[in-house]
Scaffold this motif. Structure first.
Motif, PDB file in Angstrom:
ATOM      1  N   LYS A  50     -19.331 -60.358 -40.225  1.00 12.59           N
ATOM      2  CA  LYS A  50     -19.596 -59.196 -41.171  1.00 12.59           C
ATOM      3  C   LYS A  50     -18.939 -57.921 -40.527  1.00 12.59           C
ATOM      4  CE  LYS A  50     -24.155 -60.764 -42.998  1.00 12.59           C
ATOM      5  NZ  LYS A  50     -25.822 -59.897 -43.477  1.00 12.59           N
ATOM      6  N   SER A  51     -19.028 -58.318 -39.229  1.00 12.88           N
ATOM      7  CA  SER A  51     -18.189 -56.877 -38.223  1.00 12.88           C
ATOM      8  C   SER A  51     -17.117 -57.001 -38.814  1.00 12.88           C
ATOM      9  CB  SER A  51     -18.743 -57.474 -36.791  1.00 12.88           C
ATOM     10  OG  SER A  51     -17.524 -57.797 -36.238  1.00 12.88           O
ATOM     11  N   ASP A  52     -15.862 -57.878 -39.213  1.00 13.89           N
ATOM     12  CA  ASP A  52     -14.456 -58.012 -39.715  1.00 13.89           C
ATOM     13  C   ASP A  52     -14.916 -57.404 -40.763  1.00 13.89           C
ATOM     14  OD1 ASP A  52     -14.183 -59.469 -36.751  1.00 13.89           O
ATOM     15  OD2 ASP A  52     -14.218 -61.384 -37.990  1.00 13.89           O
ATOM     16  N   ILE A  53     -15.601 -57.707 -41.665  1.00 14.76           N
ATOM     17  CA  ILE A  53     -15.450 -57.434 -42.840  1.00 14.76           C
ATOM     18  C   ILE A  53     -15.626 -55.859 -42.888  1.00 14.76           C
ATOM     19  CG2 ILE A  53     -16.329 -57.089 -45.533  1.00 14.76           C
ATOM     20  CD1 ILE A  53     -16.752 -59.743 -45.077  1.00 14.76           C
ATOM     21  N   SER A  54     -16.555 -55.358 -41.964  1.00 13.96           N
ATOM     22  CA  SER A  54     -16.745 -53.989 -42.259  1.00 13.96           C
ATOM     23  C   SER A  54     -15.933 -53.343 -41.166  1.00 13.96           C
ATOM     24  CB  SER A  54     -17.784 -53.624 -41.629  1.00 13.96           C
ATOM     25  OG  SER A  54     -18.088 -52.074 -41.132  1.00 13.96           O
ATOM     26  N   ASN A  55     -14.834 -54.080 -40.046  1.00 13.05           N
ATOM     27  CA  ASN A  55     -13.503 -53.571 -39.727  1.00 13.05           C
ATOM     28  C   ASN A  55     -12.521 -52.901 -40.865  1.00 13.05           C
ATOM     29  OD1 ASN A  55     -15.153 -52.532 -37.301  1.00 13.05           O
ATOM     30  ND2 ASN A  55     -14.308 -54.932 -36.563  1.00 13.05           N
ATOM     31  N   LYS A  56     -12.640 -54.619 -41.405  1.00 14.17           N
ATOM     32  CA  LYS A  56     -11.274 -53.925 -42.606  1.00 14.17           C
ATOM     33  C   LYS A  56     -11.451 -52.947 -43.348  1.00 14.17           C
ATOM     34  CE  LYS A  56     -10.549 -58.903 -42.339  1.00 14.17           C
ATOM     35  NZ  LYS A  56     -10.054 -60.126 -42.900  1.00 14.17           N
ATOM     36  N   ASN A  57     -12.702 -53.239 -44.302  1.00 16.22           N
ATOM     37  CA  ASN A  57     -13.390 -51.991 -45.274  1.00 16.22           C
ATOM     38  C   ASN A  57     -12.916 -50.608 -44.537  1.00 16.22           C
ATOM     39  OD1 ASN A  57     -13.833 -53.698 -46.960  1.00 16.22           O
ATOM     40  ND2 ASN A  57     -16.133 -54.068 -46.290  1.00 16.22           N
ATOM     41  N   ASN A  58     -13.598 -50.690 -43.133  1.00 17.50           N
ATOM     42  CA  ASN A  58     -13.274 -48.738 -42.322  1.00 17.50           C
ATOM     43  C   ASN A  58     -11.326 -48.677 -41.731  1.00 17.50           C
ATOM     44  OD1 ASN A  58     -15.896 -48.363 -42.429  1.00 17.50           O
ATOM     45  ND2 ASN A  58     -16.138 -49.295 -40.415  1.00 17.50           N
ATOM     46  N   ARG A  59     -10.912 -49.137 -41.738  1.00 20.65           N
ATOM     47  CA  ARG A  59      -9.726 -49.199 -41.924  1.00 20.65           C
ATOM     48  C   ARG A  59      -8.869 -49.106 -42.905  1.00 20.65           C
ATOM     49  NH1 ARG A  59      -9.827 -54.073 -37.448  1.00 20.65           N
ATOM     50  NH2 ARG A  59      -9.382 -55.093 -39.709  1.00 20.65           N
ATOM     51  N   GLN A  60      -9.493 -49.902 -44.130  1.00 22.49           N
ATOM     52  CA  GLN A  60      -8.924 -49.183 -46.019  1.00 22.49           C
ATOM     53  C   GLN A  60      -9.104 -48.316 -46.019  1.00 22.49           C
ATOM     54  OE1 GLN A  60     -10.454 -52.667 -48.186  1.00 22.49           O
ATOM     55  NE2 GLN A  60      -8.679 -54.280 -47.564  1.00 22.49           N
TER      56      GLN A  60
ATOM     57  N   TYR B  91     -10.153 -45.995 -43.825  1.00 21.43           N
ATOM     58  CA  TYR B  91      -9.402 -44.492 -42.771  1.00 21.43           C
ATOM     59  C   TYR B  91      -7.588 -44.380 -44.333  1.00 21.43           C
ATOM     60  CZ  TYR B  91      -6.890 -43.342 -39.280  1.00 21.43           C
ATOM     61  OH  TYR B  91      -6.328 -42.206 -38.039  1.00 21.43           O
ATOM     62  N   LEU B  92      -6.675 -45.387 -44.206  1.00 22.03           N
ATOM     63  CA  LEU B  92      -5.834 -45.630 -44.950  1.00 22.03           C
ATOM     64  C   LEU B  92      -5.972 -44.798 -45.781  1.00 22.03           C
ATOM     65  CD1 LEU B  92      -2.787 -46.790 -43.782  1.00 22.03           C
ATOM     66  CD2 LEU B  92      -3.831 -49.097 -45.700  1.00 22.03           C
ATOM     67  N   VAL B  93      -6.464 -44.979 -46.377  1.00 22.06           N
ATOM     68  CA  VAL B  93      -6.850 -44.104 -47.674  1.00 22.06           C
ATOM     69  C   VAL B  93      -6.837 -42.853 -47.909  1.00 22.06           C
ATOM     70  CG1 VAL B  93      -8.043 -44.061 -50.144  1.00 22.06           C
ATOM     71  CG2 VAL B  93      -7.241 -46.470 -49.588  1.00 22.06           C
ATOM     72  N   GLU B  94      -8.159 -42.299 -47.086  1.00 26.53           N
ATOM     73  CA  GLU B  94      -7.668 -40.837 -46.863  1.00 26.53           C
ATOM     74  C   GLU B  94      -6.456 -40.329 -46.224  1.00 26.53           C
ATOM     75  OE1 GLU B  94     -11.147 -40.236 -44.058  1.00 26.53           O
ATOM     76  OE2 GLU B  94     -12.707 -41.378 -45.825  1.00 26.53           O
ATOM     77  N   LYS B  95      -5.554 -41.277 -45.172  1.00 26.83           N
ATOM     78  CA  LYS B  95      -5.178 -41.130 -44.482  1.00 26.83           C
ATOM     79  C   LYS B  95      -3.814 -40.125 -46.073  1.00 26.83           C
ATOM     80  CE  LYS B  95      -5.367 -39.544 -40.039  1.00 26.83           C
ATOM     81  NZ  LYS B  95      -4.273 -38.684 -39.141  1.00 26.83           N
ATOM     82  N   ILE B  96      -3.761 -41.020 -46.056  1.00 26.82           N
ATOM     83  CA  ILE B  96      -2.507 -41.677 -47.535  1.00 26.82           C
ATOM     84  C   ILE B  96      -2.918 -40.416 -47.945  1.00 26.82           C
ATOM     85  CG2 ILE B  96      -1.250 -42.240 -49.351  1.00 26.82           C
ATOM     86  CD1 ILE B  96      -2.235 -45.507 -47.935  1.00 26.82           C
ATOM     87  N   THR B  97      -4.543 -39.594 -48.980  1.00 25.20           N
ATOM     88  CA  THR B  97      -4.214 -38.547 -50.188  1.00 25.20           C
ATOM     89  C   THR B  97      -4.148 -37.862 -48.937  1.00 25.20           C
ATOM     90  OG1 THR B  97      -6.483 -40.016 -50.613  1.00 25.20           O
ATOM     91  CG2 THR B  97      -7.164 -37.933 -51.206  1.00 25.20           C
TER      92      THR B  97
END
Length: 308
Positions: free
Chosen positions: A13-23, A25-31
């Motif tokens: 669950k923590s791995d999935i949460s970290n992946k979602n957070n990274r995604q 963060y990446l989307v926000e940075k790109i935007t």
């Protein structure tokens, strides 16, 4: 075993949460980078246009030795004789713009007051729609209206041989600035807190007294912004003015003289100009830009002082 399986599930669950957070963060940075690129692109285009106009406009004075004083204060524009004086055009632009604002600003603000404060809702919607439609009319159609209706009327009323005059320019510009002034003024008036109006009425002031003594003073910053935008619209107008100005590069002695504003001078001659002539037209554009910038800065300073 149960504890280990729970640990595994928690880790998953923590791995999935970290992946979602990274995604995320990446989307926000790109935007964020896309937004920043868009903003920088707009600024870059502005500086590119300004730089090009001033580079071309300053060449004849820096490289080829023409007098900037004679260019600004000269009264004759004869490209074939290499005489480039734009004083008549400066006077025509300033006179036409300022007098158009003297007519358009009071009418525009009073119209905005009527729409925002006095008109019934149905009437307000009709008037607002008409103003919006007026804003959507192409400028060349204003010019056609001017040359078909206003120019012959001036010619007949004043019994002059030619109705294409500074007066026609003033009338057409005063009509053209109305949509901008009305829409911005209406927004400024509606933005005034209702408590101001209610307090004034509670103290015994009439509705009209409240409008002129409370609401308009409270909205003065927005009203001045409307004037600034109207000024830019009037000073930069070209197509409509070409049709009604007469396009004679002479110093106007009255409103019944034919004139050639700065914008029309550029539009009329840029198509066939070359060499120094073309560079002088760019210099005319640079002068026009400086005028608009200076007038905007002055009005913005006045606006800031009024707010304080």
């Amino acid at each position: 075993m149960v504890i280990k399986s729970r640990k595994v599930k928690i880790e998953q669950k923590s791995d999935i949460s970290n992946k979602n957070n990274r995604q995320k963060y990446l989307v926000e940075k790109i935007t964020e980078n896309i937004f920043m690129f868009s903003a920088l692109l707009g600024v870059a285009c502005l500086f590119l246009i300004i730089g090009f106009v001033f580079f071309m406009g300053l060449k004849p004075f820096i490289i080829e030795g023409y007098s900037f004083i004679e260019f600004i204060f000269g009264s004759k524009w004869i490209p074939s004789a290499e005489k480039f004086g734009i004083l008549p055009m400066i006077v025509a632009s300033l006179f036409g713009t300022m007098r158009a604002l003297l007519i358009g600003v009071p009418i525009g603000i009073l119209t905005a007051v009527y729409i925002a404060e006095l008109a019934p809702k149905k009437v307000s919607k009709v008037v607002s729609s008409a103003i919006e439609l007026l804003a959507g009319i192409p400028s060349v159609l204003y010019g056609i209206f001017g040359i078909v209706v206003i120019v012959p009327a001036i010619q007949n009323i004043f019994n002059i041989p030619k109705g294409q005059t500074l007066l026609a320019v003033i009338i057409v510009l005063s009509i053209m600035v109305l949509p901008t002034i009305v829409s911005v003024s209406e927004t400024a008036i509606r933005a005034v807190p209702k408590e101001y109006k209610e307090g004034s009425l509670a103290l015994g002031a009439s509705h009209i007294e409240t409008i002129f003594k409370v609401i308009l003073p409270a909205a003065k910053s927005g009203l001045l912004s409307a004037v600034v935008l109207g000024l830019g619209r009037a000073l930069g107008e070209t197509m409509a003015i070409i049709l009604v100005a007469g396009n004679l590069a002479i110093l106007p002695s009255s409103v019944l003289d034919s004139v050639r504003p700065l914008t029309t001078n550029i539009a009329l001659e840029m198509g066939y100009a070359y060499g120094v002539h073309q560079e002088m037209l760019f210099a005319t554009g640079a002068v026009l830009f400086v005028f608009i910038l200076v007038l905007n800065l002055i009005l913005n300073k006045i606006s800031n002082k009024m707010v304080k």
